[in-house]
Design an enzyme around this catalytic site. Structure first.
Site, PDB file in Angstrom:
ATOM      1  N   GLN A  80       3.820  17.510  -1.792  1.00 44.34           N
ATOM      2  CA  GLN A  80       2.781  17.004  -2.691  1.00 44.34           C
ATOM      3  C   GLN A  80       3.039  15.511  -2.829  1.00 44.34           C
ATOM      4  OE1 GLN A  80       2.923  18.210  -6.809  1.00 44.34           O
ATOM      5  NE2 GLN A  80       0.734  17.823  -7.145  1.00 44.34           N
ATOM      6  N   GLY A  85      -0.658  16.841 -10.815  1.00 39.79           N
ATOM      7  CA  GLY A  85      -0.758  18.004 -11.672  1.00 39.79           C
ATOM      8  C   GLY A  85      -0.428  19.307 -10.980  1.00 39.79           C
ATOM      9  N   HIS A 370      59.908  24.451  -8.582  1.00 42.44           N
ATOM     10  CA  HIS A 370      59.263  23.295  -9.196  1.00 42.44           C
ATOM     11  C   HIS A 370      59.318  22.076  -8.288  1.00 42.44           C
ATOM     12  CE1 HIS A 370      63.053  24.453 -11.474  1.00 42.44           C
ATOM     13  NE2 HIS A 370      63.499  23.673 -10.508  1.00 42.44           N
TER      14      HIS A 370
END
Length: 461
Positions: A80, A85, A370
Site C-alpha cells: 500500500q 485508510g 570457579h
C-alpha cells in the site's frame, strides 16, 4: 478440515508507519515477548489453515520479509504505497485477487497481537448464514475507538471517535476492526467507497457497515473471550502494557499447571516452555526460544535460559546464563555461570561460579568449581578442573580442541594450549602451562621456580 474454514482468505493490515513509536523500523516489527508483533498474528492464523494469507505493508518490505517467519506457509505481500485508510488497504488486495464469491475474507490488524485463536474461530463459526460479521467489545474506557451504533438492537453503522456526538461517546460497545466478509459483498461495498473519503481523504473500511445495513443485511457480531485481545499498539507505552498482560497470562497458565513462580509479576517468557513437575522458578528469570525443563528443577533469580534442555533434579543458582545447551540430571550450575554454544553437561556435574563453558562436552561426575573457561573441549568422567583453569583454544586463525579423558585432575591456574590431549588418570600441577599431550597417569608440572631476592639493609640515618 471444517467446511466453514475451507474457503477462508486472510488479510492482515500492517501498513501503518507507527509515527507515535518514534522509530525507524515498521511498527509491526517491534517485539512483544521476544518476537515481532506481526509474528504473533501469523503464528495464530496458521492454525486456521486459510487458502491464502495476504499482508498489506507500507514500507520496508524487504525487512518485513526477512524478519517474519512463514513457518512453511507461503505468505503474500501487498504494498500500500500511499496510506489512504483501512478501506484503501483492503482494496489493494480484494480488487486484484481472483476468488470465489462465497470466499470468506477475515480482516485482521498486524498491531493487535493478543487476539486468540479461540476468538477467531468463534467469529468464523458464527458467520454462517451472514454476509458480514464483526468482532465487537464492550470496554470501560472506549475513548479513541469507533462506536457501534445499533437500531432496535441491530448494528447500523460505526462512528469513529473523532466524529462521534457527545451522546454517542457514552456508548461502550466498540469496533475492534476485525471482521469476516463474503468476498462478493466486500468487493461490492468497497466499490461504493471508491469516491467516498473522510476529511483526511482516507477511505474507512468501517463505512461498509452502514452500506450493508441500508441494503438490508444483518450485521452479525461476537465478543472476544477476553477484552485485552482487541487492544492495539500505537506507542511504546501501549506495547509495554500488552507485554505485561501477555506475561501475566503466561505465568497464570504455568501456575495452574503446577509450576511454582516466586512472583508472577517478575517472570518473563519470550518463547515456549515445556515442563515437568515440581519446578521452582525464582524472580526475574527470562526464558527465550525453546526451553524444556524436567521434574524437580530449581532455577535461581536472574537466570537467562535460551534454547535449552534441562533434565530432572538440576539446580541452577542465580544469575546464570545458559544458551543452546543441554543439562543432564542432578547437575548443579552457578551462580554466575555461562554455558552456551551447543555445550552438553552430563549427569551429576558441578559447574561453579564465574565459569564459562562453550561448545564443550562435560562428562559425568566432573567438576569445575570457579573462575574457569572451557571452550571447544571434550571432557570425560570424574574430572576435576581447578580454579582459574583456561583452555587456550584460538590460535589466531582457527579454534582448536582440548580433550581431557576420564579421572584427570587439573590443578588451579593451569593453561591448556590447544590442540592438546590429556589422557586418563593424569595429574596436572597447579600453575602449569600444558603445551603438548600428556600420557595416561602422568603427573606433570611446569612453573617458574620460586626464589628469593636478598635485600641490603639500609644503614643510612
Amino acid at each position: 478440515m471444517n467446511v466453514l474454514l475451507q474457503e477462508l482468505f486472510i488479510i492482515i493490515l500492517s501498513a501503518g508507519k507507527g509515527k507515535r513509536m518514534f522509530t525507524s523500523i515498521p511498527k509491526v516489527l517491534h517485539k512483544l515477548a521476544g518476537k515481532p508483533i506481526l509474528q504473533h498474528i501469523i503464528d495464530k492464523v496458521l492454525y486456521l489453515k486459510a487458502k491464502k494469507i495476504n499482508i498489506v505493508y507500507g514500507y520496508e518490505g524487504k525487512l518485513l520479509r526477512k524478519k517474519i517467519i512463514s513457518r512453511g506457509f507461503s505468505l503474500n505481500w501487498t504494498l500500500q504505497s500511499e496510506q489512504n485508510g483501512t478501506g484503501h488497504a483492503v482494496q489493494q488486495v480484494i480488487f486484484k485477487e481472483i476468488g470465489n464469491d462465497n470466499d470468506k475474507i477475515l480482516i485482521l490488524y498486524g498491531d493487535v497481537p493478543l487476539i486468540s485463536i479461540n476468538t477467531l474461530r468463534k467469529l468464523l463459526y458464527s458467520h454462517s448464514g451472514f454476509n458480514i460479521s464483526l468482532l465487537t467489545a464492550v470496554i470501560d474506557s472506549p475513548d479513541g475507538y469507533g462506536r457501534i451504533i445499533r437500531k432496535n438492537g441491530k448494528i447500523s453503522k460505526i462512528i469513529e471517535h473523532e466524529d462521534a456526538l457527545s451522546i454517542d461517546k457514552n456508548i461502550r460497545e466498540i469496533n475492534t476492526g476485525v471482521m469476516v466478509v463474503n468476498r462478493y459483498y466486500l468487493r461490492f461495498w468497497l466499490n461504493k467507497l471508491l469516491n467516498k473519503r473522510n476529511k483526511d481523504k482516507e477511505i474507512y473500511l468501517t463505512d461498509i457497515i452502514s452500506i450493508a445495513y441500508k441494503s438490508g443485511n444483518i450485521i452479525n457480531s461476537v465478543q472476544p473471550e477476553k477484552v485485552f485481545e482487541i487492544f492495539g499498539i500505537n506507542n511504546r507505552f501501549q506495547l509495554m502494557k500488552l507485554e505485561k498482560i501477555y506475561q501475566i497470562e503466561q505465568a497464570k497458565k504455568l501456575l495452574l499447571n503446577g509450576v511454582t513462580l516466586s512472583d508472577y509479576n517478575r517472570f518473563d517468557l519470550r518463547g515456549t516452555l515445556k515442563h515437568g513437575k515440581d519446578i521452582f522458578i525464582d524472580i526475574n528469570v527470562v526464558l527465550k526460544g525453546s526451553v524444556i525443563i524436567g521434574d524437580r528443577v530449581k532455577i535461581g533469580n536472574g537466570c537467562v535460559l535460551k534454547n535449552v534442555i534441562i533434565n530432572n533434579d538440576v539446580i541452577i543458582h542465580p544469575y546464570s546464563i545458559i544458551e543452546d545447551a543441554c543439562l543432564d540430571s542432578n547437575s548443579v550450575i552457578g551462580p554466575f555461570a555461562h554455558i552456551h554454544s551447543k555445550s552438553k553437561i552430563k549427569k551429576n556435574v558441578h559447574v561453579g561460579n564465574f565459569v564459562e563453558i562453550k561448545n564443550t562436552i562435560f562428562g559425568k561426575n566432573s567438576k569445575v568449581g570457579h573462575l574457569s573457561y572451557l571452550g571447544d573441549s571434550d571432557i570425560g568422567k570424574n574430572v576435576n578442573i581447578g580454579a582459574g583453569t583456561i583452555t587456550c583454544n584460538f590460535d589466531g586463525k582457527k579454534k582448536n580442541k582440548t580433550i581431557i579423558k576420564n579421572n584427570v585432575f587439573i590443578g588451579a591456574n593451569s593453561e591448556l594450549i590447544a590442540p592438546v590431549i590429556i589422557n586418563s588418570g593424569a595429574v596436572v600441577g597447579a600453575g602449569t602451562t600444558v603445551t603438548k599431550n600428556i600420557n595416561r597417569k602422568d603427573k606433570i608440572i611446569s612453573r617458574i621456580r620460586q626464589f628469593s631476592i636478598l635485600r641490603k639493609e639500609n644503614n643510612s640515618k
